[in-house]
Design an enzyme around this catalytic site. Sequence first.
Site, mmCIF file in Angstrom:
data_model
loop_
_atom_site.group_PDB
_atom_site.id
_atom_site.type_symbol
_atom_site.label_atom_id
_atom_site.label_comp_id
_atom_site.label_asym_id
_atom_site.label_seq_id
_atom_site.Cartn_x
_atom_site.Cartn_y
_atom_site.Cartn_z
ATOM 1 C CG ASP A 122 -8.815 -41.037 0.533
ATOM 2 O OD1 ASP A 122 -7.686 -41.042 1.056
ATOM 3 O OD2 ASP A 122 -9.079 -40.404 -0.506
ATOM 4 C CE LYS A 168 -4.186 -40.145 -8.402
ATOM 5 N NZ LYS A 168 -3.185 -40.789 -7.622
HETATM 6 P P1 ADP Z 1 -11.171 -36.161 -5.015
HETATM 7 O O1 ADP Z 1 -11.492 -37.593 -5.204
HETATM 8 O O2 ADP Z 1 -10.724 -35.473 -6.261
HETATM 9 O O3 ADP Z 1 -10.264 -35.917 -3.831
HETATM 10 P P2 ADP Z 1 -13.142 -34.720 -3.437
HETATM 11 O O4 ADP Z 1 -14.547 -35.171 -3.212
HETATM 12 O O5 ADP Z 1 -12.214 -34.812 -2.289
HETATM 13 O O6 ADP Z 1 -12.594 -35.494 -4.706
HETATM 14 O O7 ADP Z 1 -13.200 -33.237 -3.959
HETATM 15 C C1 ADP Z 1 -12.050 -32.513 -4.318
HETATM 16 C C2 ADP Z 1 -12.053 -31.147 -3.698
HETATM 17 O O8 ADP Z 1 -13.202 -30.424 -4.122
HETATM 18 C C3 ADP Z 1 -12.130 -31.172 -2.193
HETATM 19 O O9 ADP Z 1 -10.866 -31.247 -1.614
HETATM 20 C C4 ADP Z 1 -12.817 -29.885 -1.865
HETATM 21 O O10 ADP Z 1 -11.879 -28.826 -1.826
HETATM 22 C C5 ADP Z 1 -13.726 -29.672 -3.058
HETATM 23 N N1 ADP Z 1 -15.088 -30.141 -2.747
HETATM 24 C C6 ADP Z 1 -15.614 -31.358 -2.995
HETATM 25 N N2 ADP Z 1 -16.877 -31.434 -2.597
HETATM 26 C C7 ADP Z 1 -17.184 -30.232 -2.096
HETATM 27 C C8 ADP Z 1 -18.361 -29.670 -1.516
HETATM 28 N N3 ADP Z 1 -19.497 -30.367 -1.397
HETATM 29 N N4 ADP Z 1 -18.320 -28.386 -1.113
HETATM 30 C C9 ADP Z 1 -17.200 -27.674 -1.228
HETATM 31 N N5 ADP Z 1 -16.060 -28.133 -1.765
HETATM 32 C C10 ADP Z 1 -16.043 -29.396 -2.183
HETATM 33 MN MN MN Z 2 -10.418 -35.784 -1.859
#
Ligand code: ADP
Ligand code: MN
Length: 516
Positions: A405, A262
């Site tokens: 979170d 989102k």
């Molecule tokens: P959101 O606020 O959309 O939840 P996240 O930081 O949790 O943002 O990132 C969404 C998804 O992207 C994560 O659940 C993960 O699967 C992937 N992701 C984010 N950062 C990384 C990273 N550094 N390495 C690998 N996958 C990542």
């Molecule tokens: Mn996330």
Amino acid sequence: MDPVGVAAAPDAGPGPAWQSKCPWGAPKTASISCSLADVMSEQLAKELQLEEENAAFPEVVAVAEGPFITGENADTSSDLMLAQMLQMEFDREYDAQLRREEKKFNGDSKVSISFENYRKVHPFDSDSSEDEVDWQDTRHDPYRADKPTVTPRKGFIGKGKDITTKHDEVVCGRKNTARMENFAPEFQVGDGIGMDLKLSNQVFNALKQHAYSEERRSARLHEKKEHSTAEKAVDPKTRLLLYKMVSNGTLETITGCISTGKESVVFHAYGGKSATEDDKVIPPECAIKVFKTTLNEFKNRDKYIKDDYRFKDRFSKLNPRKIIRMWAEKEMHNLTRMQNAGIPCPQVVILKKHILVMSFIGQDQVPAPKLKDVKLNSEDMKKAYYQVLNMMQRLYKECNLVHADLSEYNMLWHDGKVWLIDVSQSVEPTHPHGLEFLFRDCRNVSQFFQKGGVAEALNERELFNAVSGLNITAENEVDFLAEIEALEKMNEDHVQNHGKKVSTFSSDGDPPIYNE
Ligand code: ADP
Ligand code: MN
């Protein structure tokens, strides 16, 4: 039937007799070598039209649909980028020239002619001006006029021959001028507000009409842009920033999208060969987190940042675009704190506006699975639990942070251990709701591992005390939460009375740090 019509068909030998008589000479197109059947063919007509359209709007169609910058289509994509960059540059130069001409034209004259309408970049289109001139940043608003004199309900002021009614031309004119304040801030009203200008009702109404239609136009433009952000993952401005990262060697290629949430979109990329500005080596695989510039989603997150004293002074003065950049900035700072404490998490590579590049947790473009998606055996599950407990304590004590979170959705399983991600909303424990956030984190973690069969897993209240070092003894959740809120309130009162936050919550001593 006209015999000339028949003779004009191709392959009819030398031109028909009428041509030699024609005062304008023989038409050049007479020798087109296609049959009548061809000319009549709908197919051909369509092809011709397509050709024409392509010539008139080269690539424009492809812009909207165009795939992301990747290895395979780097050529078309970068040509397109270059074209866009050139056009932007051209428009800006054109406007700069226009400004020079306008200045020359007006000289020192008291009355000046504005060339504003000839500018290429519509004021509401121009992102750069939005970045540089931030009207909300100015502490003293030069456009704020003195309040117009209010006419009392009786409809007039003064006595005898000095009486002025609300219909008085001067009063009315001044009022109209002051009302221009209510137009959208981007609307150019000149310095009329500051002067003793009297606008007639007619002029004022015409201006008002124009201001509103401009506002609507701007809103429409904005909406269009926002939609493109949501639908096509990134808006043109983000594309340009990403393209620059590829062209300056920070990144090798951006391969594709890992996740669209989102509030953010995450891409995978291969790291480039050049080092970052501060000489850090770029990891071979990177994750790019693009914070969405769609504002709606961020509204309900206000409470995290608004009450965070680190951002308090800045929040009120910022426009929404800058607030989104602040989320990216916050994630960067929080990741750096965690990195320094040795907590497994992505390493920050670079932050550019609302785009955060960090190391990729995973391998060969495959992101590490979230804890919720991975099936761990009981031994690994127990190991993961103790690791998470340990990380939560270090996050609290050494980084002075609460994740806010934390759940199986934001923990990745990679290399036989748990990695914490998604820390843009993390806050310090003394945040007005910090302890409530911590309690929620504890509930998620405790429930996940208890359901996962870890018999040793503390319940949420025990976990809360183990992480915070506080000793809340309430036996049930309602009382426990009430005590948490009381503590938060005490802290807030302290901030109110002493003008600064307390460094930590008083506790009965440091929490025991758990190690496996
Ligand atoms: P959101 O606020 O959309 O939840 P996240 O930081 O949790 O943002 O990132 C969404 C998804 O992207 C994560 O659940 C993960 O699967 C992937 N992701 C984010 N950062 C990384 C990273 N550094 N390495 C690998 N996958 C990542
Ligand atoms: Mn996330």
